[in-house]
Design a protein around this motif. Structure first.
Motif, PDB file in Angstrom:
ATOM      1  N   ALA A  41       0.830  -1.208   0.000  1.00  0.00           N
ATOM      2  CA  ALA A  41       0.000   0.000   0.000  1.00  0.00           C
ATOM      3  C   ALA A  41       0.867   1.262   0.000  1.00  0.00           C
ATOM      4  O   ALA A  41       0.601   2.206  -0.757  1.00  0.00           O
ATOM      5  CB  ALA A  41      -0.946  -0.003   1.201  1.00  0.00           C
ATOM      6  N   GLN A 123      -4.999  -5.115  -3.808  1.00  0.00           N
ATOM      7  CA  GLN A 123      -4.316  -3.836  -3.552  1.00  0.00           C
ATOM      8  C   GLN A 123      -3.603  -3.369  -4.821  1.00  0.00           C
ATOM      9  O   GLN A 123      -3.628  -2.182  -5.164  1.00  0.00           O
ATOM     10  CB  GLN A 123      -3.285  -3.989  -2.435  1.00  0.00           C
ATOM     11  CG  GLN A 123      -3.843  -4.087  -1.059  1.00  0.00           C
ATOM     12  CD  GLN A 123      -2.721  -4.147  -0.039  1.00  0.00           C
ATOM     13  OE1 GLN A 123      -1.757  -3.389  -0.094  1.00  0.00           O
ATOM     14  NE2 GLN A 123      -2.853  -5.056   0.909  1.00  0.00           N
ATOM     15  N   LYS A 126      -6.194  -2.179  -7.407  1.00  0.00           N
ATOM     16  CA  LYS A 126      -6.738  -0.871  -7.017  1.00  0.00           C
ATOM     17  C   LYS A 126      -5.704   0.224  -7.274  1.00  0.00           C
ATOM     18  O   LYS A 126      -6.050   1.330  -7.674  1.00  0.00           O
ATOM     19  CB  LYS A 126      -7.136  -0.866  -5.552  1.00  0.00           C
ATOM     20  CG  LYS A 126      -8.385  -1.625  -5.271  1.00  0.00           C
ATOM     21  CD  LYS A 126      -8.697  -1.659  -3.779  1.00  0.00           C
ATOM     22  CE  LYS A 126      -9.842  -2.594  -3.471  1.00  0.00           C
ATOM     23  NZ  LYS A 126     -10.069  -2.742  -2.041  1.00  0.00           N
TER      24      LYS A 126
END
Length: 129
Positions: A41, A123, A126
């Motif tokens: 992230a 993740q 996205k």
């Protein structure tokens, strides 16, 4: 006159350190470290933020000061890409475990590794949007 002096100072600094640009990443201990990415992230966030900064600089006129800014921010981009590569390697390992587990009817392994793979790959997906 001051901007000219500053431009010359930055250009001189860059020229003197040019041989280290060619050095491998591990040899750059005397350079900037860049922003670290502890996980996928953070790596994706850093990639997005610093790509935007790079794009903004590239859209303008390149000057010695801008080249110095580019030089600095590439360390964060390199860190982000390295972390993403590590995370993708982990995803590949988890997916391979899911694949082999499905052949062996290892329900627990498929469930656990599949969930880990899906979480990480989501993740990434996205981050690409």
């Amino acid at each position: 006159m001051k901007p000219t002096f500053l431009s010359a100072a930055v250009a001189l600094t860059m020229a003197v350190s040019m041989p280290s640009f060619a050095a491998g990443h591990d040899d750059r201990h005397d350079h900037f470290e860049g922003k670290a990415a502890a996980n996928l992230a953070e790596a994706l966030a850093n990639l997005q933020e610093y790509n935007q900064k790079l794009a903004e600089i590239l859209n303008g006129e390149l000057t010695p000061q801008k080249m110095a800014e580019i030089h600095q921010l590439t360390y964060t981009l390199e860190n982000a890409l390295e972390r993403i590569e590590e995370e993708i390697d982990d995803m590949q390992d988890d997916l391979e475990d899911v694949h082999k587990g499905s052949e062996r009817m290892d329900f627990d392994k498929v469930k656990a590794k599949g969930a880990k793979y899906i979480e990480a790959s989501n993740q990434l997906v996205k981050g690409l949007k």
